[in-house]
Motif scaffolding. Structure first.
Motif, PDB file in Angstrom:
ATOM      1  N   ILE A 366       0.830  -1.204   0.000  1.00 17.47           N
ATOM      2  CA  ILE A 366       0.000   0.000   0.000  1.00 17.47           C
ATOM      3  C   ILE A 366       0.861   1.250   0.000  1.00 17.47           C
ATOM      4  O   ILE A 366       1.983   1.249   0.522  1.00 17.47           O
ATOM      5  N   ARG A 367       0.350   2.283  -0.605  1.00 12.35           N
ATOM      6  CA  ARG A 367       0.962   3.610  -0.538  1.00 12.35           C
ATOM      7  C   ARG A 367       0.115   4.462   0.402  1.00 12.35           C
ATOM      8  O   ARG A 367      -1.111   4.496   0.295  1.00 12.35           O
ATOM      9  N   LEU A 368       0.763   5.155   1.314  1.00 14.10           N
ATOM     10  CA  LEU A 368       0.078   5.982   2.294  1.00 14.10           C
ATOM     11  C   LEU A 368       0.536   7.426   2.131  1.00 14.10           C
ATOM     12  O   LEU A 368       1.707   7.740   2.328  1.00 14.10           O
ATOM     13  N   ASP A 369      -0.374   8.310   1.740  1.00 14.73           N
ATOM     14  CA  ASP A 369      -0.087   9.740   1.669  1.00 14.73           C
ATOM     15  C   ASP A 369      -0.904  10.398   2.777  1.00 14.73           C
ATOM     16  O   ASP A 369      -2.095  10.698   2.593  1.00 14.73           O
ATOM     17  N   PHE A 370      -0.292  10.612   3.926  1.00  7.39           N
ATOM     18  CA  PHE A 370      -1.003  11.079   5.116  1.00  7.39           C
ATOM     19  C   PHE A 370      -0.445  12.401   5.619  1.00  7.39           C
ATOM     20  O   PHE A 370       0.745  12.678   5.493  1.00  7.39           O
ATOM     21  N   SER A 371      -1.323  13.206   6.227  1.00  7.92           N
ATOM     22  CA  SER A 371      -0.887  14.475   6.822  1.00  7.92           C
ATOM     23  C   SER A 371      -0.563  14.314   8.295  1.00  7.92           C
ATOM     24  O   SER A 371       0.055  15.188   8.892  1.00  7.92           O
ATOM     25  N   ILE A 372      -0.990  13.197   8.883  1.00 12.05           N
ATOM     26  CA  ILE A 372      -0.911  13.027  10.333  1.00 12.05           C
ATOM     27  C   ILE A 372       0.025  11.899  10.750  1.00 12.05           C
ATOM     28  O   ILE A 372       0.360  11.016   9.962  1.00 12.05           O
ATOM     29  N   VAL A 373       0.428  11.971  12.018  1.00  9.42           N
ATOM     30  CA  VAL A 373       1.085  10.867  12.708  1.00  9.42           C
ATOM     31  C   VAL A 373       0.384  10.748  14.059  1.00  9.42           C
ATOM     32  O   VAL A 373      -0.469  11.572  14.403  1.00  9.42           O
ATOM     33  N   GLU A 374       0.730   9.727  14.814  1.00 10.13           N
ATOM     34  CA  GLU A 374       0.133   9.585  16.142  1.00 10.13           C
ATOM     35  C   GLU A 374       0.474  10.813  16.978  1.00 10.13           C
ATOM     36  O   GLU A 374       1.630  11.256  17.013  1.00 10.13           O
ATOM     37  N   GLY A 375      -0.542  11.390  17.625  1.00 11.88           N
ATOM     38  CA  GLY A 375      -0.330  12.592  18.415  1.00 11.88           C
ATOM     39  C   GLY A 375      -0.669  13.878  17.686  1.00 11.88           C
ATOM     40  O   GLY A 375      -0.734  14.953  18.303  1.00 11.88           O
ATOM     41  N   SER A 376      -0.889  13.787  16.368  1.00 16.13           N
ATOM     42  CA  SER A 376      -1.218  14.988  15.591  1.00 16.13           C
ATOM     43  C   SER A 376      -2.550  15.579  16.027  1.00 16.13           C
ATOM     44  O   SER A 376      -3.476  14.859  16.416  1.00 16.13           O
ATOM     45  N   ILE A 377      -2.637  16.894  15.935  1.00 14.24           N
ATOM     46  CA  ILE A 377      -3.891  17.599  16.194  1.00 14.24           C
ATOM     47  C   ILE A 377      -4.536  17.922  14.855  1.00 14.24           C
ATOM     48  O   ILE A 377      -3.910  18.550  13.998  1.00 14.24           O
ATOM     49  N   VAL A 378      -5.753  17.455  14.652  1.00 13.59           N
ATOM     50  CA  VAL A 378      -6.498  17.759  13.433  1.00 13.59           C
ATOM     51  C   VAL A 378      -7.307  19.023  13.690  1.00 13.59           C
ATOM     52  O   VAL A 378      -8.226  19.038  14.508  1.00 13.59           O
ATOM     53  N   SER A 379      -6.940  20.092  12.998  1.00 14.55           N
ATOM     54  CA  SER A 379      -7.508  21.413  13.243  1.00 14.55           C
ATOM     55  C   SER A 379      -8.883  21.557  12.594  1.00 14.55           C
ATOM     56  O   SER A 379      -9.135  20.995  11.534  1.00 14.55           O
ATOM     57  N   PRO A 380      -9.759  22.363  13.203  1.00  7.36           N
ATOM     58  CA  PRO A 380     -11.072  22.638  12.577  1.00  7.36           C
ATOM     59  C   PRO A 380     -10.986  23.695  11.471  1.00  7.36           C
ATOM     60  O   PRO A 380     -11.976  23.975  10.814  1.00  7.36           O
ATOM     61  N   PHE A 381      -9.794  24.267  11.270  1.00  5.54           N
ATOM     62  CA  PHE A 381      -9.667  25.396  10.351  1.00  5.54           C
ATOM     63  C   PHE A 381      -9.492  24.988   8.885  1.00  5.54           C
ATOM     64  O   PHE A 381      -9.616  25.830   8.000  1.00  5.54           O
ATOM     65  N   TYR A 382      -9.186  23.693   8.626  1.00  2.00           N
ATOM     66  CA  TYR A 382      -8.834  23.304   7.262  1.00  2.00           C
ATOM     67  C   TYR A 382      -9.648  22.096   6.812  1.00  2.00           C
ATOM     68  O   TYR A 382     -10.429  21.532   7.562  1.00  2.00           O
ATOM     69  N   ASP A 383      -9.429  21.714   5.555  1.00  2.00           N
ATOM     70  CA  ASP A 383     -10.106  20.551   4.987  1.00  2.00           C
ATOM     71  C   ASP A 383      -9.899  19.340   5.901  1.00  2.00           C
ATOM     72  O   ASP A 383      -8.788  19.106   6.389  1.00  2.00           O
ATOM     73  N   PRO A 384     -10.950  18.534   6.137  1.00  2.00           N
ATOM     74  CA  PRO A 384     -10.830  17.428   7.084  1.00  2.00           C
ATOM     75  C   PRO A 384     -10.146  16.172   6.547  1.00  2.00           C
ATOM     76  O   PRO A 384     -10.046  15.181   7.260  1.00  2.00           O
ATOM     77  N   MET A 385      -9.656  16.188   5.300  1.00  2.10           N
ATOM     78  CA  MET A 385      -8.955  14.997   4.812  1.00  2.10           C
ATOM     79  C   MET A 385      -7.634  14.836   5.560  1.00  2.10           C
ATOM     80  O   MET A 385      -6.826  15.755   5.621  1.00  2.10           O
ATOM     81  N   ILE A 386      -7.420  13.645   6.126  1.00  2.00           N
ATOM     82  CA  ILE A 386      -6.203  13.410   6.898  1.00  2.00           C
ATOM     83  C   ILE A 386      -5.257  12.428   6.209  1.00  2.00           C
ATOM     84  O   ILE A 386      -4.108  12.285   6.630  1.00  2.00           O
ATOM     85  N   GLY A 387      -5.724  11.771   5.163  1.00  3.32           N
ATOM     86  CA  GLY A 387      -4.827  10.851   4.475  1.00  3.32           C
ATOM     87  C   GLY A 387      -5.487  10.136   3.324  1.00  3.32           C
ATOM     88  O   GLY A 387      -6.711  10.180   3.155  1.00  3.32           O
ATOM     89  N   LYS A 388      -4.634   9.500   2.543  1.00  4.22           N
ATOM     90  CA  LYS A 388      -5.105   8.733   1.388  1.00  4.22           C
ATOM     91  C   LYS A 388      -4.417   7.377   1.401  1.00  4.22           C
ATOM     92  O   LYS A 388      -3.218   7.284   1.633  1.00  4.22           O
ATOM     93  N   LEU A 389      -5.202   6.346   1.169  1.00  7.86           N
ATOM     94  CA  LEU A 389      -4.665   4.993   1.020  1.00  7.86           C
ATOM     95  C   LEU A 389      -4.760   4.635  -0.454  1.00  7.86           C
ATOM     96  O   LEU A 389      -5.825   4.761  -1.066  1.00  7.86           O
ATOM     97  N   ILE A 390      -3.651   4.206  -1.043  1.00  5.60           N
ATOM     98  CA  ILE A 390      -3.611   3.899  -2.478  1.00  5.60           C
ATOM     99  C   ILE A 390      -3.047   2.497  -2.675  1.00  5.60           C
ATOM    100  O   ILE A 390      -1.983   2.164  -2.151  1.00  5.60           O
ATOM    101  N   VAL A 391      -3.777   1.682  -3.428  1.00  4.06           N
ATOM    102  CA  VAL A 391      -3.307   0.328  -3.727  1.00  4.06           C
ATOM    103  C   VAL A 391      -3.190   0.140  -5.232  1.00  4.06           C
ATOM    104  O   VAL A 391      -3.854   0.825  -6.014  1.00  4.06           O
TER     105      VAL A 391
END
Length: 448
Positions: A366-391
């Motif tokens: 799998i290919r993982l294009d993610f904005s987050i890691v464990e501990g990341s804060i997902v802000s309410p100010f931006y687009d809610p997409m946090i990652g993409k899984l690509i096979v």
């Protein structure tokens, strides 16, 4: 190979990490710009250097052209990659880059401006012989004109803002009364959102397929396509799952679509990578929808089937180089699927910001294009997409099975996500058959 010494990335999250990755492979230094809300985000530490450009609100940071330009000058960046969203399709930003002798990694501002106007874009596509949805020939000047056009075309019709996007400034009218209401409400909304009240009419295409073509064009007159992407799994005009090749197209229809996309791109004198978007009706007729004059969120599925790094191609083209491959050298192999993971309630689609307390992701096939890691804060100010899984699989059946296995291995705690929705899509018989449209997610059994 000569590209740039230093590239500033005028974006955030997973696309910033994506651009950094290719630049690092090419030996190019990178500059991250970030808001106060993103100070601890992974992309900030992964860049060669980083500059804070303002508070959390996008209009005071990521959308502030002068702050981005100043950061580029301060760090002596010789090029800016805009990513997608924010300033990526803003011709004023491209012009400011040019004024400061900073290379904008994208098309020329005038071409961006042309394709940002749906009325102008329609006219250019018609000139190039690219099918467009039956509709008005240009700007509608009055309600009387709109009603006369509607009588000729027949209902239902879509009234659209020429400068609109993302579903804003679009209203469906089933009859004269609804068109009159739409006309009086859409123009003020378009003027408010886009500073442009131009509107036009198109026939309503019910239950369409949404298929797009990835193109690339250099400054030496070379234009190629990199095949198509199927983007019909959507909610509220936002894509959720994309795949390539499209299960809907046969060889003949695919060739017609790809050739039309290339013709359209040549007509407008486009350079860099971009995407021509089309809709298909129930009779398999296709029509030009719009052009995205930037890299797309779903570009990884094209990279997976072609083996081409589209960010590298963007850098090559912006540096004045010729495309590295001719059309006959670009081949596709196998099947790729991308699932977008959103921090949102899958039933309401409302964003679900918070802290990623625990994150477990699959680590093979799998290919993982993610904005987050464990501990990341997902802000309410931006687009809610946090990652993409690509096979990528040898065929569509294999790709679907790989995605099922990948989604089953994902664990994320601390915020709501659409993970269960993605898993249910992969298990759905209609999706599995390949016979689905943009109305697919409206079905209650998918959302339950």
């Amino acid at each position: 190979m000569s590209y740039f010494n230093k590239v500033l990335i005028a974006n955030r999250g997973e696309i910033a990490r994506r651009v950094i990755r290719t630049c690092r492979q090419l030996g190019i230094q990178t500059v991250a710009v970030y808001s106060e809300a993103d100070a601890q985000a992974p992309f900030v530490s992964e860049a060669s250097e980083a500059v804070c450009i303002g508070p959390a609100q996008a209009k005071k940071s990521y959308l502030d052209i002068e702050k981005v330009i100043q950061a580029a000058k301060q760090t002596t960046a010789d090029a800016i990659h805009p990513g997608y969203g924010f300033l990526s399709e803003n011709p004023l930003f491209a012009k400011r880059c040019k004024e400061e002798n900073i290379v904008f990694i994208g098309p020329e501002a005038d071409v961006m401006e042309t394709m940002g106007s749906k009325v102008e874009a329609r006219a250019h596509m018609q000139k190039a012989g690219v099918p467009v949805v039956p509709g008005s020939s240009g700007k509608i000047e009055s309600l009387e004109e709109a009603l006369a056009i509607a009588d000729n075309l027949g209902y239902p019709l879509m009234l659209k803002a020429s400068a609109g996007g993302g579903g804003i400034g679009m209203q469906l009218a089933h009859n004269q009364e609804e068109l009159e209401k739409a006309f009086h409400s859409t123009i003020p909304k378009a003027e408010s959102f886009f500073n442009d009240g131009t509107v036009f009419l198109e026939k309503w295409i019910a239950d369409p397929r949404h298929i797009e073509v990835q193109i690339a064009a250099d400054r030496h007159g070379n234009v190629v396509h990199l095949y198509e992407r199927e983007c019909s799994v959507q909610r509220r005009n936002q894509k959720v799952v994309e795949e390539s090749p499209s299960p809907f197209l046969d060889a003949s229809l695919r060739n017609q679509l790809l050739e039309a996309a290339v013709r359209g791109v040549k007509e407008i004198g486009y350079t860099n990578v971009g995407t021509m978007e089309f809709i298909f009706d129930s009779d398999r007729n296709f029509y030009f929808l719009e052009m995205n004059t930037r890299l797309q969120v779903e570009h990884p599925v094209t990279e997976e089937i072609t083996g081409i790094d589209l960010v590298e191609w963007q850098l090559r083209i912006a540096a004045g180089q010729e495309l590295p491959l001719q059309q006959e050298q670009i081949n596709k192999a196998g099947h790729a699927i991308e699932c977008r993971l959103y921090a949102e309630d899958p039933k309401t689609f409302f964003p679900s910001p918070g802290t990623v307390e625990q994150l477990k992701l699959p680590d093979k096939d799998i290919r993982l294009d993610f904005s987050i890691v464990e501990g990341s804060i997902v802000s309410p100010f931006y687009d809610p997409m946090i990652g993409k899984l690509i096979v990528h699989g040898a065929n569509r059946v294999e790709a679907i099975e790989k995605m099922r296995q990948a989604l089953a291995q994902v664990e994320i705690h601390g915020l709501k996500t659409n993970l269960a929705l993605l898993a249910s899509i992969m298990e759905n018989e209609q999706f599995e058959s390949g016979d689905y449209t943009t109305q697919f997610l409206e079905k209650k059994e998918i959302l339950s």
